[in-house]
Motif scaffolding. Structure first.
Motif, short mmCIF file in Angstrom:
data_model
loop_
_atom_site.label_atom_id
_atom_site.label_comp_id
_atom_site.label_asym_id
_atom_site.label_seq_id
_atom_site.Cartn_x
_atom_site.Cartn_y
_atom_site.Cartn_z
N ILE A 250 0.81 -1.22 0.00
CA ILE A 250 0.00 0.00 0.00
C ILE A 250 0.84 1.27 0.00
CG2 ILE A 250 -1.75 1.30 1.27
CD1 ILE A 250 -2.84 -1.34 2.30
N LEU A 251 1.67 1.46 1.02
CA LEU A 251 2.37 2.72 1.17
C LEU A 251 3.32 3.01 0.01
CD1 LEU A 251 3.17 2.84 4.99
CD2 LEU A 251 1.17 3.65 3.76
N SER A 252 3.86 1.98 -0.59
CA SER A 252 4.77 2.18 -1.72
C SER A 252 4.06 2.76 -2.94
CB SER A 252 5.44 0.85 -2.09
OG SER A 252 4.47 -0.09 -2.54
N LYS A 253 2.72 2.67 -2.95
CA LYS A 253 1.94 3.15 -4.10
C LYS A 253 1.24 4.47 -3.82
CE LYS A 253 1.16 -1.69 -5.19
NZ LYS A 253 0.19 -2.82 -5.19
N TRP A 254 1.34 4.99 -2.59
CA TRP A 254 0.68 6.23 -2.21
C TRP A 254 1.70 7.34 -2.03
CZ3 TRP A 254 -3.20 4.59 2.22
CH2 TRP A 254 -4.20 3.77 1.65
N SER A 255 1.33 8.54 -2.44
CA SER A 255 2.22 9.69 -2.22
C SER A 255 1.94 10.34 -0.87
CB SER A 255 2.02 10.73 -3.33
OG SER A 255 0.67 11.16 -3.37
N LYS A 256 0.70 10.17 -0.34
CA LYS A 256 0.32 10.75 0.94
C LYS A 256 -0.53 9.76 1.73
CE LYS A 256 0.12 15.51 -0.82
NZ LYS A 256 -0.76 16.70 -1.02
N ILE A 257 -0.51 9.93 3.04
CA ILE A 257 -1.37 9.11 3.90
C ILE A 257 -1.85 9.96 5.07
CG2 ILE A 257 0.66 8.22 5.15
CD1 ILE A 257 -0.97 5.69 5.74
N THR A 258 -3.12 9.85 5.41
CA THR A 258 -3.69 10.57 6.54
C THR A 258 -4.36 9.58 7.47
OG1 THR A 258 -4.11 12.52 5.18
CG2 THR A 258 -5.32 12.35 7.25
N ILE A 259 -4.11 9.72 8.77
CA ILE A 259 -4.74 8.86 9.77
C ILE A 259 -5.49 9.75 10.75
CG2 ILE A 259 -4.34 7.19 11.61
CD1 ILE A 259 -1.82 6.30 10.18
N TRP A 260 -6.77 9.42 11.02
CA TRP A 260 -7.51 10.20 11.99
C TRP A 260 -8.34 9.26 12.88
CZ3 TRP A 260 -8.88 9.55 6.95
CH2 TRP A 260 -10.17 9.10 6.68
N ASN A 261 -8.69 9.78 14.07
CA ASN A 261 -9.41 8.95 15.05
C ASN A 261 -8.75 7.59 15.21
OD1 ASN A 261 -11.27 10.97 15.51
ND2 ASN A 261 -12.71 10.22 13.97
#
Length: 271
Positions: A250-261
């Protein structure tokens, strides 16, 4: 029985299994609707010091009387769960591998049901990676885990592979194409204790053209007791394996990541 004729090998690693092994093997010999299949029981005794070897010898005779090939070997020094599973697979010869822990029991129609589904999957060009629902013994053990594992949708078998519970198809219910094992190069044998060999194998298999499938029927009685091998698995090791898989998939294919709650687990994931 020539090796090339074996369709299904039942893979049973065991260590000090005198308490439950007889129930396990009786359930294998009780299989129905498999007269057209050639079966093999493949047991590896991983350094038992109890009466396990005597039980194995007894059932070797019973299996022969039932027309089932019986392959068994013994290691004087324990190599761990992954090592024992690997030894049991390597000495077997079936086209399909049906995994069963030595303290568990399979229903009398398990092999017939899973074999039929495997044939259907492979006709469509995929490798079969099949599990099933299961019952816990005692029945009130791990209720949350059992409910989760037995109620995943077909889509969730893929989307929930990173959860803390482990593989979305529970290892004692696995019925897989032998080709999967060969391409994954077996179970991790280098770490003797505290390693989730089933989760590691499962993640590696996901890179292959497999079809995950869970039969809705409960085909395995999954025993819960104080000597279960899962109690020895290191939680940090599971966490590290999950994170590496998330990074890869997953992370290798995303430029950004947001985590909430996120809560405590989410914050740990983010760090």
């Amino acid at each position: 029985m020539p090796d090339e004729e074996v369709e299904v090998s039942i893979i049973i690693p065991v260590k000090n299994g005198e308490k439950f092994l007889s129930f396990c093997l009786d359930s294998v010999l009780a299989q129905v609707q498999v007269a057209v299949l050639s079966l093999e029981i493949s047991i590896y005794d991983d350094g038992s010091i109890d009466e396990t070897s005597k039980i194995i010898s007894y059932y070797q005779i019973k299996a022969k009387e039932n027309g089932i090939k019986f392959t068994a070997s013994y290691g004087a020094i324990s190599g761990g769960v992954g090592y024992a599973k690997d030894k049991a697979v390597v000495q077997s010869s079936g086209r399909y591998l049906c995994f069963l822990d030595a303290d568990d029991i399979m229903s009398s129609n398990r092999i017939a049901k899973q074999y039929k589904k495997a044939q259907e999957i492979e006709r469509n060009g995929n490798l079969a990676f099949i599990g099933s629902c299961f019952e816990r013994l005692p029945k009130n053990a791990t209720e949350r885990y059992t409910r989760w594992a037995c109620n995943l949708t077909e889509e969730q078998l893929y989307t929930q592979i990173y959860t803390a519970f482990g593989p979305t198809l529970i290892a004692p219910t696995w019925f897989i194409s032998r080709s999967i094992y060969n391409q994954v190069s077996g179970f991790n044998k280098s770490i003797k204790n505290g390693f989730p060999e089933d989760l590691d194998f499962f993640y590696k298999a996901l890179s292959l053209p497999i079809k995950l499938c869970r039969l809705e029927e409960s085909l395995v009685i999954y025993r819960y007791h104080s000597e279960c091998a899962t109690f020895g698995v290191n939680e940090k090791t599971i966490w590290d394996i999950r994170i590496k898989q998330i990074e890869k998939d997953i992370l290798s294919k995303w430029s950004k990541i947001t985590i909430w709650n996120a809560g405590k687990q989410g914050k740990k994931l983010y760090k």
